[in-house]
Design a protein around this motif. Sequence first.
Motif, mmCIF file in Angstrom:
data_model
loop_
_atom_site.group_PDB
_atom_site.id
_atom_site.type_symbol
_atom_site.label_atom_id
_atom_site.label_comp_id
_atom_site.label_asym_id
_atom_site.label_seq_id
_atom_site.Cartn_x
_atom_site.Cartn_y
_atom_site.Cartn_z
ATOM 1 N N ILE A 234 0.843 -1.206 0.000
ATOM 2 C CA ILE A 234 0.000 0.000 0.000
ATOM 3 C C ILE A 234 0.874 1.250 0.000
ATOM 4 O O ILE A 234 0.606 2.225 -0.719
ATOM 5 C CB ILE A 234 -0.937 0.008 1.231
ATOM 6 C CG1 ILE A 234 -1.925 -1.164 1.153
ATOM 7 C CG2 ILE A 234 -1.690 1.328 1.316
ATOM 8 C CD1 ILE A 234 -2.852 -1.127 -0.034
ATOM 9 N N ILE A 235 1.944 1.220 0.816
ATOM 10 C CA ILE A 235 2.869 2.357 0.859
ATOM 11 C C ILE A 235 3.511 2.572 -0.503
ATOM 12 O O ILE A 235 3.625 3.702 -0.991
ATOM 13 C CB ILE A 235 3.952 2.130 1.939
ATOM 14 C CG1 ILE A 235 3.322 2.187 3.337
ATOM 15 C CG2 ILE A 235 5.062 3.178 1.824
ATOM 16 C CD1 ILE A 235 4.265 1.763 4.445
ATOM 17 N N GLY A 236 3.953 1.467 -1.148
ATOM 18 C CA GLY A 236 4.589 1.575 -2.452
ATOM 19 C C GLY A 236 3.669 2.176 -3.498
ATOM 20 O O GLY A 236 4.070 3.046 -4.282
ATOM 21 N N ILE A 237 2.416 1.719 -3.514
ATOM 22 C CA ILE A 237 1.441 2.258 -4.460
ATOM 23 C C ILE A 237 1.192 3.739 -4.182
ATOM 24 O O ILE A 237 1.144 4.567 -5.100
ATOM 25 C CB ILE A 237 0.123 1.460 -4.379
ATOM 26 C CG1 ILE A 237 0.357 0.023 -4.863
ATOM 27 C CG2 ILE A 237 -0.975 2.130 -5.203
ATOM 28 C CD1 ILE A 237 -0.819 -0.908 -4.596
ATOM 29 N N ALA A 238 1.040 4.078 -2.897
ATOM 30 C CA ALA A 238 0.779 5.473 -2.527
ATOM 31 C C ALA A 238 1.947 6.380 -2.885
ATOM 32 O O ALA A 238 1.755 7.524 -3.320
ATOM 33 C CB ALA A 238 0.479 5.570 -1.025
ATOM 34 N N GLN A 239 3.182 5.895 -2.712
ATOM 35 C CA GLN A 239 4.352 6.683 -3.081
ATOM 36 C C GLN A 239 4.349 6.998 -4.568
ATOM 37 O O GLN A 239 4.675 8.105 -4.982
ATOM 38 C CB GLN A 239 5.630 5.938 -2.699
ATOM 39 C CG GLN A 239 5.956 6.000 -1.217
ATOM 40 C CD GLN A 239 7.202 5.205 -0.860
ATOM 41 O OE1 GLN A 239 7.433 4.123 -1.387
ATOM 42 N NE2 GLN A 239 7.999 5.734 0.041
ATOM 43 N N ARG A 240 3.984 6.011 -5.376
ATOM 44 C CA ARG A 240 3.926 6.235 -6.818
ATOM 45 C C ARG A 240 2.821 7.219 -7.176
ATOM 46 O O ARG A 240 2.960 8.030 -8.089
ATOM 47 C CB ARG A 240 3.719 4.906 -7.547
ATOM 48 C CG ARG A 240 4.991 4.090 -7.644
ATOM 49 C CD ARG A 240 4.706 2.655 -8.050
ATOM 50 N NE ARG A 240 5.929 1.924 -8.361
ATOM 51 C CZ ARG A 240 6.781 1.464 -7.466
ATOM 52 N NH1 ARG A 240 6.537 1.661 -6.185
ATOM 53 N NH2 ARG A 240 7.864 0.823 -7.824
ATOM 54 N N LEU A 241 1.699 7.142 -6.463
ATOM 55 C CA LEU A 241 0.600 8.070 -6.707
ATOM 56 C C LEU A 241 0.962 9.491 -6.314
ATOM 57 O O LEU A 241 0.380 10.452 -6.814
ATOM 58 C CB LEU A 241 -0.652 7.622 -5.938
ATOM 59 C CG LEU A 241 -1.378 6.391 -6.488
ATOM 60 C CD1 LEU A 241 -2.485 5.966 -5.537
ATOM 61 C CD2 LEU A 241 -1.955 6.677 -7.861
ATOM 62 N N LEU A 242 1.929 9.632 -5.387
ATOM 63 C CA LEU A 242 2.285 10.960 -4.901
ATOM 64 C C LEU A 242 3.084 11.750 -5.930
ATOM 65 O O LEU A 242 2.741 12.886 -6.254
ATOM 66 C CB LEU A 242 3.086 10.846 -3.601
ATOM 67 C CG LEU A 242 3.361 12.174 -2.892
ATOM 68 C CD1 LEU A 242 2.065 12.828 -2.460
ATOM 69 C CD2 LEU A 242 4.261 11.961 -1.695
#
Length: 508
Positions: A234-242
């Motif tokens: 989830i963190i990895g996906i959110a980082q990419r979305l940021l």
Amino acid sequence: MNSSQQIKLGAIISYIAIVFNIIVGFLYTPWMIKQIGKSDYGLYILVTAFLSYFVMDFGLGQTIARFLSKYKANNEPEKINQMLGLTSKFYLLINGLILITLIVVYFFIENIFIELSPVEIEKFKIVYLIAGGFSLISFPFMPLDGVLIAYERFVLLKLCDIISKVGIVILMIIALLLGYKLYALVAINAAIGILIIGIKFFYLSKKTPIKIDFGFKSKKLLGELVKFSFWVSIIGIAQRLLINIAPFILGIVSGTEQIAIFSIGIIIEGYTWTLAHALNGLFLPKVSQLDTQKNNLHEITNLMIRVGRIQLIVMGLLMIGLVVLGQEFVVLWMGSGFSESYYVILLLILPGFITLTQEIAYTYLFVINELRYRAVIFVGASILSVIISFILAPHYGAMGCAIGIFSGTMLCHVIGMNFIYWKKIKLEIPRFFKECYYSLIGAFVLTLSVGFLLNYFLPAETLIRFSCKVVLLSLFYIISVWFTGLRADEKELFKSVLLKLAAKFKNK
């Protein structure tokens, strides 16, 4: 080498790689963009950012490193082989799903990036196929870094970074001089990536006792891996979305030129992040050991302060320099057409003044398996950033996305995460800020003031004059930090490093 030697040498190699990457990047990037064109460079950034959403390790790489470190500490080699066999098959399954997804997406590219011209769409498809093919080849080998970290092979890990950077730059210069352009850029990155995978795989097969057990099956262990890696994913996906989603948004509402302008901000933010994370992963075993000791939260805060101050001292000059001299630098480096990139850079890097000094706190979250807090915060930051970006980007282009990222990062990563570290995890965050920042603030303010005075009296219209300003500002920063900011033990640390380097140079 023992663990301590691996950490020290790994850190030195990391900083060598970073310095090389920054210097070569500053010299090579504008020349490369000039050779392939602003539009093609925007396409390259768009493809790599777009593919990053489909090809990620879903947190399994870090999860594997954690489990392997535990098994290695307990002297359980059979469990290491069993877990690697299990995860290898799991990665291959995910790779098959990614392949299907990439094939489906390929046929809808024209409907996704409506701001791209027909010529740009055709180029995008070719680059997509090359980069996507490499991503599918490399995906099953993502756990290699986690295995190297678990076995504390930091030197090889960092040497591979240098080999990759040097190889890509040399081959790209040759290719561009021979007349090859966008497609060569993507193909060379893929070829070097495959070479690095081969080096790591060969080293692990020859220098470690690993014998992957592909026949092992365990629903219980697989469940534990998936459960632990869920929040990391989830963190990895959110980082990419940021940040990585910004080129995607700009490709929809603004076009390739705004992507190119934003990409300069990504490059500088990436250098800042890499500089701060040069020691990333090296302290996982240390934090794991501290977690088992009495009064562990106090000791982990002490480590957080020591590492955070070193990161702050190293990054302070870079950040202050970008604030004061960044606009002149961007114009001299990339040309007046990229002047807007300066404001993108500032909005992307300024939150890092706090977040990039707290790597030990994140590592501790990882050790105690409390990543859900960081995951929720990251998702909130990403959603806020995407909403603001979609509202502002149609009117303000790259700046609109940068404002969205800055807002999300400050509200969630800076304020939200520090509240979590303090109130939920019980780290001594007020003490961290007091001991990490207080003694250095004076040196930072003095350097900023001198920098603005240099800008007022010595505007840089040539690279020579700009270089002189950089040297003057750097010398003032070093002197002011040394006499007003550093502690006695930190001075001894820097002295010992300089003396060792001087002794090695003298012996040669």
